[in-house]
Design a protein around this motif. Structure first.
Motif, mmCIF file in Angstrom:
data_model
loop_
_atom_site.group_PDB
_atom_site.id
_atom_site.type_symbol
_atom_site.label_atom_id
_atom_site.label_comp_id
_atom_site.label_asym_id
_atom_site.label_seq_id
_atom_site.Cartn_x
_atom_site.Cartn_y
_atom_site.Cartn_z
ATOM 1 N N LEU A 2 6.152 -11.072 -3.767
ATOM 2 C CA LEU A 2 7.051 -12.051 -3.813
ATOM 3 C C LEU A 2 6.723 -12.252 -5.531
ATOM 4 C CD1 LEU A 2 6.728 -14.699 -0.984
ATOM 5 C CD2 LEU A 2 8.424 -12.860 -1.485
ATOM 6 N N SER A 39 16.543 -8.375 -3.229
ATOM 7 C CA SER A 39 15.344 -7.931 -2.337
ATOM 8 C C SER A 39 15.586 -6.304 -2.601
ATOM 9 C CB SER A 39 15.775 -7.987 -0.827
ATOM 10 O OG SER A 39 14.689 -7.559 -0.197
ATOM 11 N N LEU A 94 5.068 -22.321 -0.344
ATOM 12 C CA LEU A 94 5.668 -21.860 0.942
ATOM 13 C C LEU A 94 5.052 -22.566 2.060
ATOM 14 C CD1 LEU A 94 6.113 -18.093 0.173
ATOM 15 C CD2 LEU A 94 7.817 -19.792 0.424
ATOM 16 N N ASP A 109 10.614 -9.198 -2.950
ATOM 17 C CA ASP A 109 11.305 -10.345 -2.568
ATOM 18 C C ASP A 109 12.119 -10.208 -1.202
ATOM 19 O OD1 ASP A 109 10.582 -11.922 -4.698
ATOM 20 O OD2 ASP A 109 12.002 -11.568 -6.021
ATOM 21 N N THR A 134 2.476 -19.851 -5.356
ATOM 22 C CA THR A 134 3.988 -19.665 -4.586
ATOM 23 C C THR A 134 3.273 -19.735 -3.018
ATOM 24 O OG1 THR A 134 4.459 -17.915 -6.385
ATOM 25 C CG2 THR A 134 5.477 -17.719 -3.937
ATOM 26 N N LEU A 167 12.306 -14.323 4.398
ATOM 27 C CA LEU A 167 10.873 -14.208 5.172
ATOM 28 C C LEU A 167 10.588 -15.250 6.464
ATOM 29 C CD1 LEU A 167 8.003 -13.515 4.850
ATOM 30 C CD2 LEU A 167 7.613 -15.364 3.303
ATOM 31 N N ALA A 174 1.512 -12.802 -2.853
ATOM 32 C CA ALA A 174 2.150 -13.908 -3.934
ATOM 33 C C ALA A 174 1.232 -14.653 -4.738
ATOM 34 C CB ALA A 174 3.089 -14.588 -3.323
ATOM 35 N N SER A 222 8.696 -18.706 -5.743
ATOM 36 C CA SER A 222 9.051 -19.469 -4.448
ATOM 37 C C SER A 222 10.400 -19.817 -4.310
ATOM 38 C CB SER A 222 8.331 -20.653 -4.576
ATOM 39 O OG SER A 222 8.448 -21.461 -5.759
ATOM 40 N N HIS A 259 14.972 -15.895 -3.330
ATOM 41 C CA HIS A 259 13.842 -14.766 -3.061
ATOM 42 C C HIS A 259 13.252 -14.831 -2.233
ATOM 43 C CE1 HIS A 259 14.699 -13.411 -7.560
ATOM 44 N NE2 HIS A 259 15.335 -14.641 -7.558
ATOM 45 N N ILE A 260 13.086 -15.903 -1.271
ATOM 46 C CA ILE A 260 12.187 -15.787 -0.137
ATOM 47 C C ILE A 260 13.064 -16.251 1.260
ATOM 48 C CG2 ILE A 260 10.282 -16.511 -1.579
ATOM 49 C CD1 ILE A 260 11.629 -19.331 0.938
#
Length: 255
Positions: A51, A20, A89, A30, A85, A62, A81, A54, A58-59
């Motif tokens: 982003l 991040s 999500l 991210d 992606t 969120l 994104a 996925s 990296h997520i």
């Protein structure tokens, strides 16, 4: 432009945090585990997220940040994104089973979260910066970002294996590039794992750098926990003249 490294490891453990990067306290690239070290006030100040792809490292922050500061904010968190992606999500995270669908909570008109698709090559202006998505080679649809301001530019590959001219053309043509952050996840002994998971290892990183025609400072990121020194040593064995730095949690890069 100031970039604060909240996390840059390929895994977790003790002081390690996953990817991040915080830009001028308001924009994230991210949302790895490093976001959790921010104060509630600092989380609330973030308005925009870009982003790269996925994958969970990296997520992961969120969905959690929406619980923490969603009710404190007066507008949705804007997340850019790739279309693919966003679909992942929505299907697998914000599905009501793993996590609430915050794109419709508290109401569809005033949600905590708003997704906006971005396409490779597209640039989004935020404050005094432009974030350009650049397609990269990974196991899921993924992009890196070129972030530009009046003071200069910053490039980040995200997770990637070896790339073609589509990526390197953008990087090499950026005449005010100051920093390039590129991943190298595995040691050479795990080259097959790196190939299958589409990450770089020292040998392929060195090959990638033969495509690099810019003079910006190069930083390594996303190394697997416990292998940082071995990865660094193997790169220098392949090319002792190659100049690079190691990105670390807590680093601040000023442009």
């Amino acid at each position: 432009m100031q970039i604060q490294v909240l996390g840059c490891s390929g895994g977790i453990g003790q002081d390690l945090r996953t990817t991040s990067l915080l830009f001028d306290d308001r924009v994230l690239i991210d949302m790895g585990t490093g976001v959790g070290d921010l104060s509630l006030g600092a989380m609330e100040a973030i308005d925009t997220v870009f982003l790269t792809h996925s994958h969970l490292d990296h997520i992961v922050a969120l969905p959690l940040i929406l619980d923490s500061v969603g009710p404190r904010r007066d507008k949705p968190l804007q997340v850019y994104a790739l279309k693919e992606t966003i679909e992942i999500l929505q299907a697998h995270i914000f599905n009501g089973s793993i996590w609430p669908d915050f794109t419709a909570i508290p109401t569809a008109e005033t949600p905590f979260l708003r997704f906006e698709p971005i396409t490779p090559g597209q640039s989004i202006a935020v404050d005094n910066k432009k974030f350009q998505a650049i397609v990269v080679n990974h196991t899921v649809p993924a992009v890196g970002y070129l972030v530009s301001s009046d003071q200069g530019s910053f490039a980040f590959t995200g997770d990637t294996a070896q790339n073609k001219e589509e990526f390197w053309g953008v990087i090499n043509d950026c005449h005010d590039l100051k920093h390039l952050v590129i991943e190298t996840s595995f040691v050479d002994a795990d080259a097959e794992v790196a190939l299958l998971s589409r990450h770089l290892n020292p040998a392929t990183f060195v090959e990638e750098m033969t495509k690099y025609r810019n003079s910006a400072r190069v930083w390594l990121t996303h190394m697997m926990p416990g292998f940082e020194e071995e990865i660094t040593s193997q790169i220098r064995q392949h090319n002792s003249a190659l100049d690079f730095s190691i990105l670390k949690r807590g680093d601040r890069i000023n442009i």
